[in-house]
Design an enzyme around this catalytic site. Structure first.
Site, PDB file in Angstrom:
ATOM      1  N   HIS A 174      40.320  29.402  26.722  1.00 32.80           N
ATOM      2  CA  HIS A 174      41.250  30.079  27.638  1.00 32.80           C
ATOM      3  C   HIS A 174      42.680  29.954  27.124  1.00 32.80           C
ATOM      4  CE1 HIS A 174      38.012  30.888  30.304  1.00 32.80           C
ATOM      5  NE2 HIS A 174      37.861  29.646  30.734  1.00 32.80           N
ATOM      6  N   LEU A 207      57.995  48.419  29.742  1.00 35.13           N
ATOM      7  CA  LEU A 207      56.528  48.325  29.710  1.00 35.13           C
ATOM      8  C   LEU A 207      55.999  47.746  31.019  1.00 35.13           C
ATOM      9  CD1 LEU A 207      53.736  48.171  28.167  1.00 35.13           C
ATOM     10  CD2 LEU A 207      54.436  45.892  27.424  1.00 35.13           C
ATOM     11  N   ASP A 212      37.251  39.033  27.810  1.00 37.11           N
ATOM     12  CA  ASP A 212      36.003  38.269  27.830  1.00 37.11           C
ATOM     13  C   ASP A 212      35.716  37.598  26.479  1.00 37.11           C
ATOM     14  OD1 ASP A 212      33.826  37.226  29.040  1.00 37.11           O
ATOM     15  OD2 ASP A 212      32.601  39.031  28.930  1.00 37.11           O
TER      16      ASP A 212
HETATM   17  C1  IPE Z   1      37.397  34.764  29.860  1.00 38.30           C
HETATM   18  O1  IPE Z   1      36.235  34.613  29.152  1.00 38.30           O
HETATM   19  C2  IPE Z   1      37.249  35.256  31.270  1.00 38.30           C
HETATM   20  C3  IPE Z   1      38.152  34.586  32.254  1.00 38.30           C
HETATM   21  C4  IPE Z   1      39.362  34.214  31.980  1.00 38.30           C
HETATM   22  C5  IPE Z   1      37.657  34.311  33.602  1.00 38.30           C
HETATM   23  P1  IPE Z   1      34.950  33.832  29.668  1.00 38.30           P
HETATM   24  O2  IPE Z   1      35.346  32.543  30.293  1.00 38.30           O
HETATM   25  O3  IPE Z   1      34.146  34.760  30.525  1.00 38.30           O
HETATM   26  O4  IPE Z   1      34.206  33.560  28.294  1.00 38.30           O
HETATM   27  P2  IPE Z   1      32.656  33.606  27.986  1.00 38.30           P
HETATM   28  O5  IPE Z   1      32.110  34.900  28.537  1.00 38.30           O
HETATM   29  O6  IPE Z   1      32.041  32.403  28.615  1.00 38.30           O
HETATM   30  O7  IPE Z   1      32.598  33.569  26.485  1.00 38.30           O
HETATM   31 MG    MG Z   2      32.548  36.007  30.241  1.00 37.99          MG
END
Ligand code: IPE
Ligand code: MG
Length: 220
Positions: free
Chosen positions: A19, A113, A2
């Site tokens: 991402h 792993l 997250d």
């Molecule tokens: C990555 O973080 C989660 C996923 C890949 C779906 P977020 O996209 O939830 O990032 P924030 O919470 O908006 O910072």
């Molecule tokens: Mg998030």
């Protein structure tokens, strides 16, 4: 994993860039796990609830997942990693399903792993599909082991530790059954900032925990 979006926002970049950096962080964490003889690591990449995000972001995420499967996971195959996708794959874009199926097939006999990637994963959905599988087999009564075996993680050990990055303190439908005795670690770190030092801090925190599994210590 997250905090990708907030990592990007802080830098005035589109969420997509967060991402993308998240994939880099995942690579660092996998390398760390491999180097430290971790048995199994699971990444929560896309939840059953993430379909509610704007289509543009969903498309960007699956584009990344496809690329990841083509490049990164190919590398995992040659390093002997076991690969398992947790989640309902029937709802994924056809191209994603194809690349993932190819990778899983190539990694079939690997013994290294174990890397789990949760895609279109939700723990409640996982438990429901396990129960339905059992019902289809005609059984009318089950035990906990049987349910465990029918989860996407069937045959794997329950996680010792679950880490959530990005400052939120909840499980968000992740491994609800398997986490019964997992140690929970919450980090303020945004996922793209995960590095070896953060992994070391998790280990230090985990090592200080006293895992009693409901028992008391001898002599107390
Ligand atoms: C990555 O973080 C989660 C996923 C890949 C779906 P977020 O996209 O939830 O990032 P924030 O919470 O908006 O910072
Ligand atoms: Mg998030």
């Amino acid at each position: 994993m997250d905090g990708n979006g907030r990592w990007a926002k802080k830098r005035l970049l589109p969420r997509k860039a967060g991402h993308k950096q998240g994939v880099e962080a995942m690579r660092r964490v996998v390398d760390w796990c491999d180097a430290h003889a971790i048995e199994c690591v699971t990444f929560y990449a896309f939840s059953t609830e993430n379909w509610q995000r704007p289509q543009e972001e969903i498309d960007a995420l699956f584009e990344l997942i496809d690329k990841f499967a083509d490049r990164e996971m190919q590398n995992y195959v040659s390093r002997g990693f076991r690969i398992r996708i947790l989640g309902d794959l029937t709802q994924l874009p056809p191209h994603t399903r194809e690349v993932l199926a190819k990778i899983i097939e190539q990694a079939r006999t690997n013994t290294g792993l174990c890397v789990n990637i949760a895609i279109n994963y939700g723990a409640r959905q996982e438990i429901v599909q396990a129960v339905n599988r059992i019902l289809r087999s005609g059984l009318r009564e089950i035990d906990a082991q049987m349910l465990s075996d029918c989860l996407y993680t069937g045959g794997q050990p329950d996680p010792d530790v679950i880490v959530r990055t990005g400052g939120e303190k909840r499980l968000s439908n992740f491994l609800l059954w398997q986490s019964a005795y997992s140690e929970l670690v919450y980090l303020d770190t945004y996922w793209p900032d995960m590095d070896d030092a953060a992994m070391e801090r998790i280990v230090a925190d985990y090592s200080s925990r006293d895992r009693r599994y409901g028992k008391i210590k001898r002599g107390e």
